[in-house]
Design a protein around this motif. Structure first.
Motif, PDB file in Angstrom:
ATOM      1  N   GLU A   1       2.192  -7.634   7.832  1.00  0.00           N
ATOM      2  CA  GLU A   1       2.672  -6.727   6.795  1.00  0.00           C
ATOM      3  C   GLU A   1       4.195  -6.611   6.834  1.00  0.00           C
ATOM      4  OE1 GLU A   1      -1.336  -3.949   6.865  1.00  0.00           O
ATOM      5  OE2 GLU A   1       0.414  -3.382   8.057  1.00  0.00           O
ATOM      6  N   TRP A   2       4.762  -6.607   8.038  1.00  0.00           N
ATOM      7  CA  TRP A   2       6.214  -6.535   8.176  1.00  0.00           C
ATOM      8  C   TRP A   2       6.883  -7.790   7.603  1.00  0.00           C
ATOM      9  CZ3 TRP A   2      10.039  -3.383   8.628  1.00  0.00           C
ATOM     10  CH2 TRP A   2      11.292  -3.858   8.987  1.00  0.00           C
ATOM     11  N   ILE A   3       6.307  -8.957   7.886  1.00  0.00           N
ATOM     12  CA  ILE A   3       6.870 -10.205   7.367  1.00  0.00           C
ATOM     13  C   ILE A   3       6.797 -10.219   5.846  1.00  0.00           C
ATOM     14  CG2 ILE A   3       6.486 -12.710   7.274  1.00  0.00           C
ATOM     15  CD1 ILE A   3       5.766 -12.532  10.273  1.00  0.00           C
ATOM     16  N   ALA A   4       5.704  -9.683   5.275  1.00  0.00           N
ATOM     17  CA  ALA A   4       5.599  -9.591   3.813  1.00  0.00           C
ATOM     18  C   ALA A   4       6.693  -8.679   3.247  1.00  0.00           C
ATOM     19  CB  ALA A   4       4.215  -9.083   3.416  1.00  0.00           C
ATOM     20  N   LEU A   5       6.990  -7.579   3.940  1.00  0.00           N
ATOM     21  CA  LEU A   5       8.081  -6.696   3.499  1.00  0.00           C
ATOM     22  C   LEU A   5       9.425  -7.413   3.542  1.00  0.00           C
ATOM     23  CD1 LEU A   5       7.340  -3.207   5.098  1.00  0.00           C
ATOM     24  CD2 LEU A   5       7.609  -3.717   2.686  1.00  0.00           C
ATOM     25  N   VAL A   6       9.671  -8.130   4.630  1.00  0.00           N
ATOM     26  CA  VAL A   6      10.937  -8.852   4.759  1.00  0.00           C
ATOM     27  C   VAL A   6      11.056  -9.905   3.663  1.00  0.00           C
ATOM     28  CG1 VAL A   6      12.237 -10.432   6.244  1.00  0.00           C
ATOM     29  CG2 VAL A   6      11.195  -8.394   7.221  1.00  0.00           C
ATOM     30  N   GLU A   7       9.972 -10.602   3.369  1.00  0.00           N
ATOM     31  CA  GLU A   7       9.995 -11.597   2.295  1.00  0.00           C
ATOM     32  C   GLU A   7      10.278 -10.933   0.945  1.00  0.00           C
ATOM     33  OE1 GLU A   7       9.905 -14.942   2.361  1.00  0.00           O
ATOM     34  OE2 GLU A   7       9.998 -14.726   4.545  1.00  0.00           O
ATOM     35  N   MET A   8       9.703  -9.756   0.720  1.00  0.00           N
ATOM     36  CA  MET A   8       9.947  -9.033  -0.518  1.00  0.00           C
ATOM     37  C   MET A   8      11.428  -8.637  -0.613  1.00  0.00           C
ATOM     38  SD  MET A   8       8.394  -5.445  -1.900  1.00  0.00           S
ATOM     39  CE  MET A   8       9.391  -4.431  -0.817  1.00  0.00           C
ATOM     40  N   TRP A   9      11.998  -8.173   0.483  1.00  0.00           N
ATOM     41  CA  TRP A   9      13.394  -7.759   0.475  1.00  0.00           C
ATOM     42  C   TRP A   9      14.325  -8.964   0.322  1.00  0.00           C
ATOM     43  CZ3 TRP A   9      12.258  -4.321   5.268  1.00  0.00           C
ATOM     44  CH2 TRP A   9      11.658  -3.128   4.845  1.00  0.00           C
ATOM     45  N   LYS A  10      13.915 -10.130   0.837  1.00  0.00           N
ATOM     46  CA  LYS A  10      14.745 -11.332   0.704  1.00  0.00           C
ATOM     47  C   LYS A  10      14.798 -11.802  -0.740  1.00  0.00           C
ATOM     48  CE  LYS A  10      13.167 -14.477   3.493  1.00  0.00           C
ATOM     49  NZ  LYS A  10      12.888 -15.482   4.522  1.00  0.00           N
ATOM     50  N   ASN A  11      13.702 -11.683  -1.460  1.00  0.00           N
ATOM     51  CA  ASN A  11      13.602 -12.183  -2.827  1.00  0.00           C
ATOM     52  C   ASN A  11      13.318 -11.033  -3.779  1.00  0.00           C
ATOM     53  OD1 ASN A  11      13.750 -14.829  -1.767  1.00  0.00           O
ATOM     54  ND2 ASN A  11      11.571 -14.743  -1.319  1.00  0.00           N
ATOM     55  N   PRO A  12      14.313 -10.181  -4.072  1.00  0.00           N
ATOM     56  CA  PRO A  12      14.038  -9.051  -4.955  1.00  0.00           C
ATOM     57  C   PRO A  12      13.767  -9.528  -6.377  1.00  0.00           C
ATOM     58  CG  PRO A  12      16.364  -9.179  -4.481  1.00  0.00           C
ATOM     59  CD  PRO A  12      15.692 -10.237  -3.656  1.00  0.00           C
ATOM     60  N   LYS A  13      12.663  -9.041  -6.927  1.00  0.00           N
ATOM     61  CA  LYS A  13      12.288  -9.372  -8.298  1.00  0.00           C
ATOM     62  C   LYS A  13      11.905  -8.093  -9.005  1.00  0.00           C
ATOM     63  CE  LYS A  13      10.604 -13.987  -7.336  1.00  0.00           C
ATOM     64  NZ  LYS A  13       9.471 -14.885  -7.407  1.00  0.00           N
ATOM     65  N   LYS A  14      11.726  -8.165 -10.294  1.00  0.00           N
ATOM     66  CA  LYS A  14      11.362  -6.980 -11.064  1.00  0.00           C
ATOM     67  C   LYS A  14       9.971  -6.479 -10.736  1.00  0.00           C
ATOM     68  CE  LYS A  14      13.482  -5.655 -15.038  1.00  0.00           C
ATOM     69  NZ  LYS A  14      14.078  -5.169 -15.899  1.00  0.00           N
ATOM     70  N   ASN A  15       9.071  -7.345 -10.315  1.00  0.00           N
ATOM     71  CA  ASN A  15       7.697  -6.930 -10.077  1.00  0.00           C
ATOM     72  C   ASN A  15       7.498  -6.339  -8.677  1.00  0.00           C
ATOM     73  OD1 ASN A  15       7.790  -9.150  -8.449  1.00  0.00           O
ATOM     74  ND2 ASN A  15       6.191 -10.294  -9.488  1.00  0.00           N
ATOM     75  N   GLY A  16       8.552  -6.100  -7.945  1.00  0.00           N
ATOM     76  CA  GLY A  16       8.426  -5.471  -6.631  1.00  0.00           C
ATOM     77  C   GLY A  16       7.970  -6.423  -5.557  1.00  0.00           C
ATOM     78  N   GLY A  17       8.014  -7.726  -5.816  1.00  0.00           N
ATOM     79  CA  GLY A  17       7.649  -8.688  -4.794  1.00  0.00           C
ATOM     80  C   GLY A  17       6.181  -9.031  -4.785  1.00  0.00           C
ATOM     81  N   MET A  18       5.406  -8.529  -5.731  1.00  0.00           N
ATOM     82  CA  MET A  18       3.974  -8.841  -5.745  1.00  0.00           C
ATOM     83  C   MET A  18       3.759 -10.209  -6.377  1.00  0.00           C
ATOM     84  SD  MET A  18       2.081  -5.336  -6.788  1.00  0.00           S
ATOM     85  CE  MET A  18       0.514  -6.152  -6.863  1.00  0.00           C
ATOM     86  N   SER A  19       2.917 -10.997  -5.759  1.00  0.00           N
ATOM     87  CA  SER A  19       2.564 -12.284  -6.353  1.00  0.00           C
ATOM     88  C   SER A  19       1.460 -12.058  -7.382  1.00  0.00           C
ATOM     89  CB  SER A  19       2.098 -13.256  -5.268  1.00  0.00           C
ATOM     90  OG  SER A  19       0.912 -12.776  -4.690  1.00  0.00           O
ATOM     91  N   LYS A  20       1.181 -13.085  -8.171  1.00  0.00           N
ATOM     92  CA  LYS A  20       0.167 -12.956  -9.212  1.00  0.00           C
ATOM     93  C   LYS A  20      -1.217 -12.748  -8.618  1.00  0.00           C
ATOM     94  CE  LYS A  20       2.634 -15.470 -12.721  1.00  0.00           C
ATOM     95  NZ  LYS A  20       2.717 -16.649 -13.553  1.00  0.00           N
TER      96      LYS A  20
END
Length: 166
Positions: A144-163
């Protein structure tokens, strides 16, 4: 005060929740939480402050940090644990839809605040190769932490959620 004229920080020790415990003992009952229709917190300011503080403490210590609020819908055990912590400290009816909605809205804002604080403390001050790969908080797994870091690395409008996650 130190000899140089500067102030020394005072270590208060572990005192989270002790004020609420003293109040519950003095009243010989738990504080009642009454949330009116259309509100997310109690009307009485003192009780609302204790309620908000306890929610933030519960989120900080027991709720895992996920990348998006919608992911908590699939983790009913996390929500039930959160509500159980509130029932332990307050006289609250979490079966009532209005009260449960208020609790979950407060949890939602506390999760966002905690996620922001984690980013500020463990991601922003470091270059990407120095960001920790293990979770600095006990309630969040390393994945879960790695997913947060990945989200913070690649900020997008959808909040980092994949399809797939939506």
């Amino acid at each position: 005060m130190t000899n140089e004229g500067g102030q020394e920080l005072w270590n208060r020790g572990v005192n989270m929740g002790h004020g609420l415990n003293r109040m519950n003992r003095s009243h010989r009952a738990k504080l009642p939480i009454v949330i009116p229709e259309g509100q997310i917190r109690p009307v009485v300011p003192f009780i609302a402050a204790k309620y908000a503080t306890k929610i933030n403490i519960a989120v900080r210590n027991h709720v895992p940090m996920l990348t998006h609020w919608k992911l908590y819908k699939h983790r009913l055990a996390v929500i039930e644990t959160f509500l159980r912590i509130l029932r332990a400290k307050f006289n609250i009816d979490t079966n009532d839809a209005v009260v449960k909605n208020g609790c979950l809205e407060m949890m939602k804002s506390a999760v966002r605040q905690q996620r922001h604080n984690l980013k500020k403390d463990f991601f922003d001050p470091f270059p990407l190769h120095l960001v920790t790969k293990t979770s600095p908080i006990k309630s969040t797994s390393n994945d879960e932490w790695i997913a947060l870091v990945e989200m913070w690395k690649n900020p997008k409008k959808n909040g980092g959620m994949s399809k797939e996650q939506r």
